[in-house]
Write an enzyme that holds these catalytic residues in place. Structure first.
Site, PDB file in Angstrom:
ATOM      1  CG  MET A   9       9.060  23.779   0.031  1.00 60.13           C
ATOM      2  SD  MET A   9       8.029  24.876  -0.946  1.00 60.13           S
ATOM      3  CE  MET A   9       6.875  25.481   0.255  1.00 60.13           C
TER       4      MET A   9
ATOM      5  NE  ARG B 236      -7.005  -0.270  11.445  1.00 58.54           N
ATOM      6  CZ  ARG B 236      -5.754  -0.422  11.043  1.00 58.54           C
ATOM      7  NH1 ARG B 236      -4.885   0.557  11.190  1.00 58.54           N
ATOM      8  NH2 ARG B 236      -5.343  -1.544  10.499  1.00 58.54           N
TER       9      ARG B 236
ATOM     10  CE  LYS C 226      -0.390  -0.595   4.967  1.00 57.25           C
ATOM     11  NZ  LYS C 226      -1.189  -1.226   6.033  1.00 57.25           N
TER      12      LYS C 226
ATOM     13  CE1 TYR D 110      12.388  31.402   5.533  1.00 58.38           C
ATOM     14  CE2 TYR D 110      12.681  29.067   5.082  1.00 58.38           C
ATOM     15  CZ  TYR D 110      12.397  30.353   4.641  1.00 58.38           C
ATOM     16  OH  TYR D 110      12.124  30.570   3.323  1.00 58.38           O
TER      17      TYR D 110
HETATM   18  C1  LIG Z   1      -0.264  -2.202   6.547  1.00 52.58           C
HETATM   19  C2  LIG Z   1      -0.772  -3.510   6.943  1.00 52.58           C
HETATM   20  C3  LIG Z   1       0.084  -4.589   7.180  1.00 52.58           C
HETATM   21  C4  LIG Z   1       1.597  -4.444   7.149  1.00 52.58           C
HETATM   22  O1  LIG Z   1       2.030  -3.912   8.376  1.00 52.58           O
HETATM   23  P1  LIG Z   1       3.580  -3.718   8.712  1.00 52.58           P
HETATM   24  O2  LIG Z   1       3.594  -3.225  10.109  1.00 52.58           O
HETATM   25  O3  LIG Z   1       4.088  -2.675   7.760  1.00 52.58           O
HETATM   26  O4  LIG Z   1       4.227  -5.025   8.526  1.00 52.58           O
HETATM   27  C5  LIG Z   1      -0.472  -5.817   7.459  1.00 52.58           C
HETATM   28  N1  LIG Z   1      -1.802  -5.974   7.531  1.00 52.58           N
HETATM   29  C6  LIG Z   1      -2.672  -4.964   7.324  1.00 52.58           C
HETATM   30  C7  LIG Z   1      -4.130  -5.201   7.425  1.00 52.58           C
HETATM   31  C8  LIG Z   1      -2.190  -3.692   7.035  1.00 52.58           C
HETATM   32  O5  LIG Z   1      -3.049  -2.694   6.846  1.00 52.58           O
END
Ligand SMILES: *Cc1c(COP(=O)(O)O)cnc(C)c1O
Length: 366
Positions: free
Chosen positions: A311, A132, A35, A256
């Site tokens: 930036m 969740r 992801k 800054y």
């Molecule tokens: C992001 C995610 C993972 C991976 O988690 P890590 O801590 O990066 O290994 C596994 N399962 C679900 C449902 C996730 O959303």
């Protein structure tokens, strides 16, 4: 020449880390979690470096389209299932496995059941304490039987809240127990473990593990020390160059807010990397930056960040690198500077920095 900033992605490190998951979970299949543009590493790099995984797990169905268009024929898991009912036909065409976590999704699948031409794998999500997504153990079996009766191939999934900590409620043990109790006697494979569970809870792996952060060579806890001996390799090197040098006099301030004041006459390197590239603006003075002659060589030194990150630029103390000059190479994070260390100096974890690498940073896949 372009601006010298670059995210260099080492696909061999990807393959190495995937092998490490295989060693730690030899009985399990692997959903490589990609992801957020593969935690900022790009889908191209993930496909090249992680191609021997059993499946990819991601969020957005458009990213599944991309994977299929680029030749991926293995499994794909949509980690949060569908966001809208009208994605179902495409999900089926792409042969995606679906997470189902709520009643609305169950309704969509039931309405679609007579249009399913080859069975769809459903990973039914159980809420065992993360609170969740997912069905409570009380409702879980009912929903399972409902979708099973509608012709779906059913599997079981949950997610740990504290696999990276000891004794924090809900514990892995308590979540695991609830999960095992609830699925007793039901068919289907299981998927439970994120990176932290793969590394530290080998009793909780299940049939399909879901590594994310460890594939990228960073730490589930946000602390590099916790994975220092886990034989993982950082996959991304965020690098740039010194583009200017300032000779400060004792008492001069830089940047800054004038946060840093020179304690003596000293050289300051100006680096082409700022918060618009994804470097954290909250990085404190002293955050390590590596300066060397070439990106691969190890004959470099750590030069601490000084002054506020702006930036497009940041500034470093060059007193450790008297021979550095305009054009000297700089690693912001990678194998010399753990991303988790930069994160710690900015009050966050490596995950956030990797995912936040900005689209304007070119990616080089090697
Ligand atoms: C992001 C995610 C993972 C991976 O988690 P890590 O801590 O990066 O290994 C596994 N399962 C679900 C449902 C996730 O959303």
């Amino acid at each position: 020449m372009n601006r010298p900033i670059l995210a260099s992605i080492d696909t061999q490190a990807f393959a190495h880390n995937l092998n490490r998951v295989r060693e730690l979970a030899p009985e399990s299949k692997i959903w490589a979690v990609i992801k957020a543009r593969s935690y900022g590493h790009s889908f191209d790099a993930a496909l090249k470096g992680l191609g021997s995984t059993d499946g990819f797990a991601l969020l957005d169905i458009q990213d599944a389209v991309w994977l299929r268009e680029h030749g991926w024929q293995g499994r794909i898991l949509l980690l949060e299932g569908l966001f809208h009912e009208n994605e179902l036909a495409l999900a089926q065409e792409l042969n995606c496995d679906l997470v189902v976590h709520c009643d609305a999704q169950v309704g969509w699948l039931e309405r679609y059941a007579d249009k399913v031409h080859k069975p769809i794998n459903v990973f039914l999500k159980m809420n065992t304490g993360m609170n969740r997504l997912g069905f409570t153990p009380d409702n879980y079996r009912t929903v399972f039987h409902q979708l099973h009766a509608a012709g779906y191939h059913m599997h079981h999934m949950t997610h740990f809240a504290n696999a990276d900590q000891v004794n924090q409620e809900p514990t892995v043990g308590s979540q695991l127990e609830l999960f095992d109790q609830t699925i007793q006697g039901l068919e289907g494979s299981t998927s439970l473990a994120n990176s932290a569970a793969i590394l530290w809870h080998r009793n909780a792996l299940g049939d399909w593990v879901r590594p994310g952060i460890m594939l990228y060579g960073a730490s589930p806890t946000g602390l590099y020390a916790d994975i220092e001996h886990a034989h993982l390799k950082p996959v991304m090197q965020l690098r740039s160059e010194v583009i200017d040098i300032q000779n400060l006099r004792k008492g001069d301030r830089i940047g800054y807010g004038g946060r840093f004041c020179a304690p003596e006459d000293m050289r300051i390197g100006i680096i082409a990397c700022g918060y618009a590239d994804g470097y954290p603006r909250h990085a404190k003075d002293g955050t390590p930056v590596w300066v060397g002659n070439s990106a691969e060589s190890s004959d470099g030194v750590i030069c601490p960040l000084v002054g506020r990150v702006s930036m497009d630029m940041l500034t470093i103390d060059l007193r450790n690198a008297p021979h550095s000059n305009i054009g000297s190479l700089v690693e912001l994070w990678g194998s010399k500077v753990p991303v988790d260390e930069v994160a710690r100096m900015s009050g966050t974890i490596g995950y956030e920095l990797l995912c936040a690498v900005a689209p304007r940073v070119p990616v080089a896949i090697k």
